[in-house]
Design a protein around this motif. Structure first.
Motif, mmCIF file in Angstrom:
data_model
loop_
_atom_site.group_PDB
_atom_site.id
_atom_site.type_symbol
_atom_site.label_atom_id
_atom_site.label_comp_id
_atom_site.label_asym_id
_atom_site.label_seq_id
_atom_site.Cartn_x
_atom_site.Cartn_y
_atom_site.Cartn_z
ATOM 1 N N ILE A 26 78.368 15.513 39.553
ATOM 2 C CA ILE A 26 77.166 16.139 39.005
ATOM 3 C C ILE A 26 77.490 17.482 38.350
ATOM 4 C CG2 ILE A 26 75.656 14.993 40.661
ATOM 5 C CD1 ILE A 26 75.616 17.532 42.290
ATOM 6 N N CYS A 27 76.605 17.915 37.490
ATOM 7 C CA CYS A 27 76.772 19.175 36.768
ATOM 8 C C CYS A 27 76.462 20.362 37.682
ATOM 9 C CB CYS A 27 75.834 19.225 35.567
ATOM 10 S SG CYS A 27 76.083 17.901 34.361
ATOM 11 N N ALA A 28 77.330 21.376 37.602
ATOM 12 C CA ALA A 28 77.077 22.634 38.303
ATOM 13 C C ALA A 28 76.528 23.688 37.345
ATOM 14 C CB ALA A 28 78.358 23.145 38.950
ATOM 15 N N SER A 29 76.713 23.467 36.051
ATOM 16 C CA SER A 29 76.214 24.371 35.022
ATOM 17 C C SER A 29 76.177 23.579 33.704
ATOM 18 C CB SER A 29 77.130 25.602 34.901
ATOM 19 O OG SER A 29 78.429 25.217 34.486
ATOM 20 N N GLN A 56 81.286 21.679 34.572
ATOM 21 C CA GLN A 56 80.537 22.452 33.585
ATOM 22 C C GLN A 56 80.167 21.524 32.437
ATOM 23 O OE1 GLN A 56 82.367 26.145 32.494
ATOM 24 N NE2 GLN A 56 81.139 26.373 30.615
ATOM 25 N N CYS A 57 78.912 21.225 32.326
ATOM 26 C CA CYS A 57 78.457 20.201 31.387
ATOM 27 C C CYS A 57 78.114 20.810 30.027
ATOM 28 C CB CYS A 57 77.261 19.457 31.983
ATOM 29 S SG CYS A 57 77.713 18.515 33.458
ATOM 30 N N ASP A 58 79.170 21.189 29.306
ATOM 31 C CA ASP A 58 79.041 21.687 27.945
ATOM 32 C C ASP A 58 79.885 20.801 27.042
ATOM 33 O OD1 ASP A 58 81.633 22.376 28.613
ATOM 34 O OD2 ASP A 58 81.260 24.535 28.687
ATOM 35 N N GLY A 59 80.220 21.266 25.873
ATOM 36 C CA GLY A 59 80.976 20.445 24.939
ATOM 37 C C GLY A 59 82.324 20.007 25.467
ATOM 38 N N LYS A 60 82.928 20.806 26.334
ATOM 39 C CA LYS A 60 84.251 20.482 26.855
ATOM 40 C C LYS A 60 84.244 19.313 27.838
ATOM 41 C CE LYS A 60 86.271 25.109 26.365
ATOM 42 N NZ LYS A 60 86.918 26.235 27.102
ATOM 43 N N VAL A 61 83.088 18.902 28.298
ATOM 44 C CA VAL A 61 83.012 17.794 29.246
ATOM 45 C C VAL A 61 82.962 16.441 28.521
ATOM 46 C CG1 VAL A 61 80.512 17.413 29.525
ATOM 47 C CG2 VAL A 61 82.019 17.260 31.524
ATOM 48 N N GLU A 62 83.009 16.486 27.188
ATOM 49 C CA GLU A 62 82.883 15.250 26.415
ATOM 50 C C GLU A 62 83.922 14.206 26.814
ATOM 51 O OE1 GLU A 62 83.012 13.524 21.829
ATOM 52 O OE2 GLU A 62 83.283 15.682 22.190
ATOM 53 N N TYR A 63 85.174 14.608 26.953
ATOM 54 C CA TYR A 63 86.213 13.624 27.293
ATOM 55 C C TYR A 63 85.908 12.945 28.618
ATOM 56 C CZ TYR A 63 90.542 11.597 28.978
ATOM 57 O OH TYR A 63 91.472 10.730 29.511
ATOM 58 N N SER A 90 86.294 22.319 36.504
ATOM 59 C CA SER A 90 85.087 22.352 35.675
ATOM 60 C C SER A 90 85.209 21.415 34.480
ATOM 61 C CB SER A 90 84.800 23.776 35.197
ATOM 62 O OG SER A 90 85.899 24.296 34.466
ATOM 63 N N HIS A 91 86.457 21.100 34.082
ATOM 64 C CA HIS A 91 86.707 20.196 32.966
ATOM 65 C C HIS A 91 87.955 19.354 33.233
ATOM 66 C CE1 HIS A 91 84.530 23.589 30.930
ATOM 67 N NE2 HIS A 91 83.833 22.565 30.491
ATOM 68 N N ILE A 92 88.062 18.250 32.534
ATOM 69 C CA ILE A 92 89.267 17.419 32.506
ATOM 70 C C ILE A 92 89.781 17.448 31.068
ATOM 71 C CG2 ILE A 92 90.195 15.087 32.690
ATOM 72 C CD1 ILE A 92 89.662 16.176 35.376
ATOM 73 N N PRO A 131 72.476 26.000 33.793
ATOM 74 C CA PRO A 131 71.292 25.854 34.659
ATOM 75 C C PRO A 131 70.357 24.734 34.234
ATOM 76 C CG PRO A 131 71.726 28.165 34.240
ATOM 77 C CD PRO A 131 72.678 27.404 33.368
ATOM 78 N N SER A 132 70.266 24.481 32.928
ATOM 79 C CA SER A 132 69.350 23.444 32.446
ATOM 80 C C SER A 132 69.779 22.043 32.861
ATOM 81 C CB SER A 132 69.235 23.513 30.926
ATOM 82 O OG SER A 132 70.513 23.309 30.326
ATOM 83 N N LEU A 133 71.074 21.869 33.197
ATOM 84 C CA LEU A 133 71.582 20.544 33.588
ATOM 85 C C LEU A 133 72.048 20.509 35.047
ATOM 86 C CD1 LEU A 133 73.668 19.659 30.383
ATOM 87 C CD2 LEU A 133 71.371 18.870 30.995
ATOM 88 N N LEU A 134 71.771 21.554 35.783
ATOM 89 C CA LEU A 134 72.195 21.638 37.178
ATOM 90 C C LEU A 134 71.708 20.429 37.982
ATOM 91 C CD1 LEU A 134 73.499 23.340 39.460
ATOM 92 C CD2 LEU A 134 71.239 24.363 39.822
ATOM 93 N N GLY A 135 72.660 19.752 38.652
ATOM 94 C CA GLY A 135 72.309 18.615 39.500
ATOM 95 C C GLY A 135 72.245 17.283 38.782
ATOM 96 N N ARG A 136 72.407 17.285 37.463
ATOM 97 C CA ARG A 136 72.379 16.031 36.717
ATOM 98 C C ARG A 136 73.685 15.273 36.881
ATOM 99 N NH1 ARG A 136 69.368 15.532 32.074
ATOM 100 N NH2 ARG A 136 70.502 13.554 31.846
#
Length: 330
Positions: free
Chosen positions: A306-309, A280-287, A254-256, A311-316
């Motif tokens: 692509i983002c799995a979560s 998981q496209c939240d703050g932790k995905v910044e790197y 979900s993150h690197i 929900p607002s960014l699902l599939g982006r």
């Protein structure tokens, strides 16, 4: 001229033909024998020339091989026995072939192997692919083995003992793919300083110890696809400055962690595969997001990351996100 040819035939060519085992083909000039007839049920010792250096037995109904069988070819250098019905191997199998450097036993029915089975010969390549092996024994091989290539893929292995790998200081390629590995011991690869290719894909690994690759500075290909990896230790790839290909696709990432890809400057174009992970496209995905912007050419199919979560960014596409969507300060 005809008489001379006949004499040569009798002295050389015809002798080779007459010495060829039934259901086999012999190539006298290059000392090679090929047996690939289904009706063959026993090892073709009778008729094999003593100077045979390469023997291929494939797609037959042979179920066993013994030290006595190999004694008839003391100069043998390569033995390829794939897709037969071998179920057992005897101890000291290779005692009579002191020049053997390549042994391929792909696609048989081998399950348990005895101690010293691969001792007594200076093997450089050992292939045990697609058998039924569940347990790997360090006693198969001598100390300071000369192996440079070991393929154990396509078996039922859950664990590889560190003591076995510590016997392989010359190893350059290790294939453990398509097994049932759940872990790799932290120090198990320490002696493999010459390792260039490591294939661990299609296993059940959930994580890797942060130090497991510390001594693998010559690694150029690392395959971790289709495991259950849910996290990457931040310093896992820190020493892999020669790495050209890294596959992490089809895991549970979900993150690197920040900084974990920074040393991978040698990656090939399309050399990094991150597809089919639940990012998981939240703050932790910044790197990861910033790294992707700078290294797009090194990615394999970046349009599939692509983002799995949430929900607002699902599939982006992760690369297409904006700083504001990630709630990042500019």
């Amino acid at each position: 001229m005809n008489a001379l040819f006949a004499l040569l035939c009798l002295a050389y060519f015809c002798h080779g033909a007459l010495s060829c085992p039934a259901l086999c083909k012999c190539y006298t000039r290059r000392a090679e024998v090929v047996c690939n007839e289904v009706p063959l049920t026993e090892f073709p010792s009778e008729g094999l020339l003593r100077n045979t250096t390469m023997l291929t037995i494939q797609l037959t109904n042979i179920t066993s091989i013994s030290e006595r069988h190999l004694d008839v070819t003391p100069l043998l250098q390569e033995l390829h026995m794939f897709s037969n019905h071998l179920q057992h191997l005897p101890p000291n199998l290779l005692r009579g072939v002191p020049h053997l450097h390549t042994l391929d036993l792909t696609g048989n029915k081998l399950a348990e192997l005895p101690a010293n089975v691969f001792s007594h010969a200076p093997l450089r390549s050992l292939v045990l692919k697609d058998n039924l092996i569940e347990k790997v024994d360090a006693e198969w091989l001598p100390d300071n083995s000369t192996l440079t290539w070991l393929d154990l893929s396509g078996n039922l292995i859950r664990k590889v003992p560190s003591v076995l790998l510590q016997k392989l200081p010359q190893l350059e390629s290790l294939d453990l793919s398509n097994n049932r590995l759940e872990m790799i011991s932290a120090n198990s690869l320490d002696k493999l300083t010459k390792l260039e290719r490591l294939n661990l894909q299609d296993n059940k690994l959930e994580t890797l110890d942060a130090s497991v690759l510390e001594s693998s500075r010559n690694l150029t290909y690392l395959f971790l696809s289709r495991n259950k990896l849910n996290k990457i230790p931040p310093k896992l790839f820190q020493e892999l400055t020669e790495l050209r290909v890294l596959s992490l696709d089809d895991n549970q990432l979900s993150h690197i962690p920040p900084g974990s890809l920074d040393q991978l400057s040698s990656l090939d174009e399309d050399g990094l595969d991150l597809t089919s992970n639940p990012w998981q496209c939240d703050g932790k995905v910044e790197y990861l997001w910033r790294w992707l912007q700078k290294n797009k050419k090194k990615l394999f199919l970046p349009q599939t990351i692509i983002c799995a979560s949430p929900p607002s960014l699902l599939g982006r596409l992760v690369m297409s996100l904006t700083a504001s969507e990630l709630n990042l300060q500019s």
